[in-house]
Design a protein around this motif. Structure first.
Motif, PDB file in Angstrom:
ATOM      1  N   ASN A 100      76.399 -51.660  -7.886  1.00 32.71           N
ATOM      2  CA  ASN A 100      76.535 -52.405  -8.772  1.00 32.71           C
ATOM      3  C   ASN A 100      75.067 -53.106  -9.387  1.00 32.71           C
ATOM      4  O   ASN A 100      74.368 -53.489  -8.358  1.00 32.71           O
ATOM      5  CB  ASN A 100      77.609 -53.434  -8.431  1.00 32.71           C
ATOM      6  CG  ASN A 100      78.111 -54.208  -9.463  1.00 32.71           C
ATOM      7  OD1 ASN A 100      77.785 -53.900 -10.844  1.00 32.71           O
ATOM      8  ND2 ASN A 100      79.151 -55.043  -9.333  1.00 32.71           N
ATOM      9  N   TYR A 105      66.395 -60.482  -0.228  1.00 35.32           N
ATOM     10  CA  TYR A 105      67.609 -59.973  -0.062  1.00 35.32           C
ATOM     11  C   TYR A 105      68.519 -60.857   0.354  1.00 35.32           C
ATOM     12  O   TYR A 105      68.262 -61.827   1.056  1.00 35.32           O
ATOM     13  CB  TYR A 105      67.318 -58.865   1.120  1.00 35.32           C
ATOM     14  CG  TYR A 105      66.610 -57.516   0.342  1.00 35.32           C
ATOM     15  CD1 TYR A 105      67.488 -56.399  -0.216  1.00 35.32           C
ATOM     16  CD2 TYR A 105      65.385 -57.515   0.346  1.00 35.32           C
ATOM     17  CE1 TYR A 105      66.565 -55.208  -0.614  1.00 35.32           C
ATOM     18  CE2 TYR A 105      64.500 -56.280   0.000  1.00 35.32           C
ATOM     19  CZ  TYR A 105      65.239 -55.251  -0.432  1.00 35.32           C
ATOM     20  OH  TYR A 105      64.747 -54.023  -0.970  1.00 35.32           O
ATOM     21  N   SER A 144      70.870 -56.391  -7.723  1.00 31.86           N
ATOM     22  CA  SER A 144      71.344 -55.249  -7.410  1.00 31.86           C
ATOM     23  C   SER A 144      72.009 -55.229  -5.919  1.00 31.86           C
ATOM     24  O   SER A 144      71.562 -55.720  -5.015  1.00 31.86           O
ATOM     25  CB  SER A 144      70.203 -53.939  -7.341  1.00 31.86           C
ATOM     26  OG  SER A 144      69.425 -54.003  -8.311  1.00 31.86           O
ATOM     27  N   TYR A 145      73.431 -54.447  -5.860  1.00 32.59           N
ATOM     28  CA  TYR A 145      74.074 -54.410  -4.759  1.00 32.59           C
ATOM     29  C   TYR A 145      73.894 -53.173  -3.993  1.00 32.59           C
ATOM     30  O   TYR A 145      74.151 -52.172  -4.755  1.00 32.59           O
ATOM     31  CB  TYR A 145      75.610 -54.865  -5.129  1.00 32.59           C
ATOM     32  CG  TYR A 145      75.885 -56.036  -5.648  1.00 32.59           C
ATOM     33  CD1 TYR A 145      76.278 -57.106  -4.840  1.00 32.59           C
ATOM     34  CD2 TYR A 145      75.675 -56.433  -6.970  1.00 32.59           C
ATOM     35  CE1 TYR A 145      76.425 -58.482  -5.555  1.00 32.59           C
ATOM     36  CE2 TYR A 145      75.683 -57.504  -7.572  1.00 32.59           C
ATOM     37  CZ  TYR A 145      76.313 -58.472  -7.010  1.00 32.59           C
ATOM     38  OH  TYR A 145      76.264 -59.712  -7.540  1.00 32.59           O
ATOM     39  N   PHE A 147      76.568 -54.582   3.642  1.00 35.09           N
ATOM     40  CA  PHE A 147      76.133 -54.615   2.301  1.00 35.09           C
ATOM     41  C   PHE A 147      74.440 -55.192   2.456  1.00 35.09           C
ATOM     42  O   PHE A 147      73.961 -55.878   3.118  1.00 35.09           O
ATOM     43  CB  PHE A 147      76.800 -55.390   1.150  1.00 35.09           C
ATOM     44  CG  PHE A 147      76.634 -56.847   1.403  1.00 35.09           C
ATOM     45  CD1 PHE A 147      75.756 -57.716   0.774  1.00 35.09           C
ATOM     46  CD2 PHE A 147      77.443 -57.471   2.274  1.00 35.09           C
ATOM     47  CE1 PHE A 147      75.627 -58.973   0.777  1.00 35.09           C
ATOM     48  CE2 PHE A 147      77.418 -58.729   2.513  1.00 35.09           C
ATOM     49  CZ  PHE A 147      76.451 -59.564   1.527  1.00 35.09           C
ATOM     50  N   TYR A 148      73.655 -54.776   1.517  1.00 33.68           N
ATOM     51  CA  TYR A 148      72.508 -55.407   0.909  1.00 33.68           C
ATOM     52  C   TYR A 148      72.684 -55.772  -0.317  1.00 33.68           C
ATOM     53  O   TYR A 148      73.105 -54.931  -1.335  1.00 33.68           O
ATOM     54  CB  TYR A 148      71.262 -54.662   1.102  1.00 33.68           C
ATOM     55  CG  TYR A 148      70.725 -53.990   2.528  1.00 33.68           C
ATOM     56  CD1 TYR A 148      70.082 -54.775   3.101  1.00 33.68           C
ATOM     57  CD2 TYR A 148      71.433 -52.827   2.473  1.00 33.68           C
ATOM     58  CE1 TYR A 148      69.728 -54.350   4.352  1.00 33.68           C
ATOM     59  CE2 TYR A 148      70.918 -52.360   3.783  1.00 33.68           C
ATOM     60  CZ  TYR A 148      70.205 -53.077   4.920  1.00 33.68           C
ATOM     61  OH  TYR A 148      69.742 -52.543   6.000  1.00 33.68           O
ATOM     62  N   LYS A 149      72.081 -57.079  -0.741  1.00 29.33           N
ATOM     63  CA  LYS A 149      71.905 -57.490  -2.125  1.00 29.33           C
ATOM     64  C   LYS A 149      70.552 -57.798  -2.449  1.00 29.33           C
ATOM     65  O   LYS A 149      69.746 -58.785  -1.642  1.00 29.33           O
ATOM     66  CB  LYS A 149      72.553 -58.922  -2.533  1.00 29.33           C
ATOM     67  CG  LYS A 149      73.072 -59.368  -3.734  1.00 29.33           C
ATOM     68  CD  LYS A 149      73.846 -60.662  -3.925  1.00 29.33           C
ATOM     69  CE  LYS A 149      74.953 -60.852  -3.348  1.00 29.33           C
ATOM     70  NZ  LYS A 149      75.506 -62.122  -3.591  1.00 29.33           N
ATOM     71  N   LYS A 150      69.984 -57.064  -3.275  1.00 27.53           N
ATOM     72  CA  LYS A 150      68.560 -57.212  -3.767  1.00 27.53           C
ATOM     73  C   LYS A 150      67.980 -58.076  -4.948  1.00 27.53           C
ATOM     74  O   LYS A 150      68.871 -57.872  -5.865  1.00 27.53           O
ATOM     75  CB  LYS A 150      67.940 -55.680  -3.929  1.00 27.53           C
ATOM     76  CG  LYS A 150      66.424 -55.468  -4.207  1.00 27.53           C
ATOM     77  CD  LYS A 150      66.138 -54.237  -4.566  1.00 27.53           C
ATOM     78  CE  LYS A 150      64.640 -54.036  -4.579  1.00 27.53           C
ATOM     79  NZ  LYS A 150      64.296 -52.720  -4.875  1.00 27.53           N
ATOM     80  N   LYS A 169      73.619 -56.559 -11.672  1.00 30.09           N
ATOM     81  CA  LYS A 169      74.092 -57.550 -12.496  1.00 30.09           C
ATOM     82  C   LYS A 169      72.720 -58.081 -13.105  1.00 30.09           C
ATOM     83  O   LYS A 169      71.803 -58.514 -12.672  1.00 30.09           O
ATOM     84  CB  LYS A 169      74.529 -58.621 -11.679  1.00 30.09           C
ATOM     85  CG  LYS A 169      74.892 -59.881 -12.193  1.00 30.09           C
ATOM     86  CD  LYS A 169      75.310 -61.084 -11.523  1.00 30.09           C
ATOM     87  CE  LYS A 169      75.662 -62.370 -12.385  1.00 30.09           C
ATOM     88  NZ  LYS A 169      75.812 -63.458 -11.544  1.00 30.09           N
ATOM     89  N   THR A 195      74.475 -50.236  -0.674  1.00 32.52           N
ATOM     90  CA  THR A 195      75.356 -49.816   0.331  1.00 32.52           C
ATOM     91  C   THR A 195      74.399 -49.924   1.701  1.00 32.52           C
ATOM     92  O   THR A 195      73.197 -50.133   1.595  1.00 32.52           O
ATOM     93  CB  THR A 195      75.978 -48.517   0.291  1.00 32.52           C
ATOM     94  OG1 THR A 195      74.943 -47.640   0.257  1.00 32.52           O
ATOM     95  CG2 THR A 195      76.904 -48.447  -0.961  1.00 32.52           C
TER      96      THR A 195
END
Length: 179
Positions: free
Chosen positions: A173, A103, A163-164, A147-150, A175, A166
């Motif tokens: 979102n 993350y 995966s972006y 945010f979290y980015k997984k 990618k 909240t």
């Protein structure tokens, strides 16, 4: 004569050390207030804290957290370390599990003198590690721009999706990474 010079130097050194610690104690008491002491102390002292908690299914020493803004490792080998600067703007962190980035998470700080106590709780749910970041103190406790980015990997360990998420972990979102 030489003895007097040595005493004067020693006295100056002692007074300097006492002034330094006195200023640090005062600065810690007013650290989230807009003052000259806070502006100066936020450059020299790290009053931010970071704590990582894991559930019983996980081993604390398998995790590492890096402050992405400075590149400083703030948690490794089961121990917290200092290294979160008081900066205006995004404060970004990376969570690694067994040297694989899982993350990225962060928030926006609206002032460079605000300090925060971060607690990252990790739980293993359905064979996935799920983070929950709490910001416990500071003038800016709202999750502005949080945010979290997984990062997701296939069976061979190759990254295939980012995966972006909240604050509530809703996906906003995705990618896909092509091979």
């Amino acid at each position: 004569m030489k003895l007097n010079k040595n005493r004067k130097l020693l006295l100056i050194l002692i007074v300097g050390i006492l002034c330094f610690y006195g200023f640090k104690n005062y600065a810690e008491k007013v650290k989230d207030k807009n003052s000259i002491a806070t502006s100066i102390s936020s450059i020299f002292f790290d009053f931010n804290t970071f704590e990582l908690k894991v559930d019983s299914n996980l081993n604390l020493s398998d995790f590492k957290v890096v402050n992405k803004n400075s590149g400083t490792t703030i948690f490794a080998e089961g121990k917290n370390r200092k290294g979160i600067d008081n900066d205006y703007g995004h404060r970004l962190f990376e969570l690694y599990y067994k040297d694989q980035k899982l993350y990225e998470f962060g928030h926006f700080s609206t002032n460079n003198w605000y300090t925060f106590d971060y607690t990252l709780n990790l739980n293993k749910i359905n064979n996935r590690i799920e983070p929950d970041l709490k910001i416990m103190r500071g003038e800016n406790e709202s999750y502005n721009d949080f945010f979290y980015k997984k990062f997701e990997y296939n069976e061979s360990g190759k990254l295939y999706r980012i995966s972006y998420l909240t604050l509530g972990k809703e996906i906003y979102n995705v990618k896909e990474i092509s091979e």
